[in-house]
Design an enzyme around this catalytic site. Structure first.
Site, PDB file in Angstrom:
ATOM      1  N   TYR A  19       0.781  -0.806  -0.387  1.00  8.50           N
ATOM      2  CA  TYR A  19       0.076  -0.019   0.543  1.00  8.50           C
ATOM      3  C   TYR A  19       0.950   1.001   0.476  1.00  8.50           C
ATOM      4  CZ  TYR A  19      -4.427  -2.386   0.767  1.00  8.50           C
ATOM      5  OH  TYR A  19      -5.598  -3.170   0.595  1.00  8.50           O
ATOM      6  N   GLU A  31      -7.930  -6.457   5.548  1.00  5.61           N
ATOM      7  CA  GLU A  31      -8.025  -8.013   5.008  1.00  5.61           C
ATOM      8  C   GLU A  31      -6.758  -8.696   6.218  1.00  5.61           C
ATOM      9  OE1 GLU A  31      -4.724  -5.612   1.802  1.00  5.61           O
ATOM     10  OE2 GLU A  31      -7.135  -5.512   0.487  1.00  5.61           O
TER      11      GLU A  31
END
Length: 403
Positions: free
Chosen positions: A94, A136
């Site tokens: 990310y 997640e």
């Protein structure tokens, strides 16, 4: 984020609607130049057909539109989260994505990208990344909590290949370490990774598990992409041409939110096109193997393909029909007629079957190409079917916004 920063992000919505794919295309090109190692993580076929760029543009737009209340996006977050865990996406990815996304906004918008706008989007992205990576991590934790569960890539051995039709072959995959096989929900998929010499890359692809949970193996049923040298079909064709019994492949743990609803004994209608029947077959096998304690649900199986020669699992479904009296099947062949009962020439037309399938307390599951899904979804909605009872799975990055 301040109120002004939120408004700055929302002010980009018209730009994202008009130029979102241009932005995301620039982003991916930039990221792969600076971080080429990520080519091993992303499906490069979806880069060439623009599906990934379109899916990301839609996700960024949806986030900008709902930045004041991102909770409404949780169904989408869950869907994407399952895709990401299946590709072994981790928090550090990310940070890389954020760096290139903000730089792309600056480069594409030029003078319109003020320092204030870039700062607002940086904070907005950080908020989104925290939501996604947090969700997640929960999925990863659920996977490792299962007996036989794992995260990351695990080697499996191909113990058997079975030709199901002229185009589709099944591969039976057992853990190479002899360990347990993690359970899964009917309808879920696994990611499989192979090295592609043509691209000099490791490439992942996601395949629905085509059998019900059995505690021993996973089965995937893969369509050969005839004549395809496009990356989109390279893994499927490599499985057909180069992977045999005894070979090793790498898998991630089962994932996916398109799953069989076991909460009610409602009637089930399965609608598939081509290889789209694979997750539905897992659901059907689970129903007939473990009938609901509240009753045996009636099932209607509707499948369409080009011809009998490419019709996979036709004998299996016929066998289930013989033993499971609550199952009715209807088959559509585009290119030929069939004398068999409940067989039709042409593409799937639900209008023909409306008296059988349009009944209260029914769950509908649709899987196939995007136009196939849209057509039948719209038919059901037009005929008064509640949206919450319609479930669909689009193979590849999500491009449909129907629910």
């Amino acid at each position: 984020m301040t109120t002004d920063q939120i408004q700055l992000v929302k002010s980009t919505v018209p730009i994202l609607k008009e130029h979102g794919v241009l932005l995301t295309s620039h982003f991916y090109k930039r990221m792969f130049v600076h971080n080429p190692e990520l080519k091993h993580v992303f499906n490069m076929g979806n880069q060439q057909n623009s599906k990934q760029q379109t899916a990301l543009a839609m996700a960024v737009l949806a986030y900008a539109e709902h930045i004041e209340n991102p909770a409404v996006l949780m169904p989408a977050v869950d869907h994407i989260g399952h895709k990401h865990t299946s590709l072994d996406i981790r928090p550090e990815h990310y940070a890389i994505v954020g760096q290139h996304l903000i730089a792309s906004i600056s480069e594409v918008l030029g003078d319109a990208a003020s320092p204030e706008l870039l700062e607002a989007w940086t904070l907005a992205y950080q908020q989104l990344a925290a939501i996604m990576s947090g969700h997640e991590q929960k999925i990863y934790s659920q996977q490792t909590a299962k007996k036989g569960g794992w995260t990351g890539w695990r080697p499996f051995v191909v113990c058997e290949r079975v030709k199901e039709s002229n185009e589709i072959t099944s591969f039976y995959l057992y853990p190479s370490d002899g360990g347990d096989v993690a359970d899964y929900l009917p309808g879920q998929y696994i990611s499989l990774r192979l090295f592609l010499p043509e691209l000099n890359l490791l490439q992942p692809r996601q395949y629905s598990i085509s059998c019900s949970p059995n505690g021993k193996y996973y089965r995937i049923s893969v369509k050969r992409e005839a004549g395809s040298k496009h990356p989109d079909g390279m893994i499927s064709n490599r499985l057909h041409d180069h992977i045999y019994a005894g070979d090793i492949v790498e898998l991630t743990a089962p994932a996916g939110s398109f799953v069989l609803n076991k909460q009610t004994p409602s009637r089930k209608v399965f609608i598939s096109g081509g290889v789209g029947q694979t997750p539905l077959l897992s659901m059907l096998e689970d129903i007939v193997a473990k009938p609901d304690t509240q009753g045996v649900p009636p099932v209607t199986w509707i499948h369409g393909c080009r011809s009998e020669q490419v019709h996979a699992f036709k004998d299996k479904i016929a066998e289930i029909c013989t033993s499971y009296k609550q199952l009715d099947q209807h088959i559509f062949y585009e290119n030929e007629q069939s004398p068999a009962k409940n067989h039709y020439q042409g593409r799937v037309e639900l209008e023909i079957l409306k008296n059988e399938i349009l009944k209260p307390e029914t769950d509908y599951y649709i899987c196939g190409p995007a136009p196939f899904i849209s057509k039948h979804y719209e038919f059901l909605i037009a005929n008064g079917v509640p949206v919450e009872t319609i479930h669909f799975e689009e193979f590849g990055p999500a491009s449909l916004q129907l629910n």
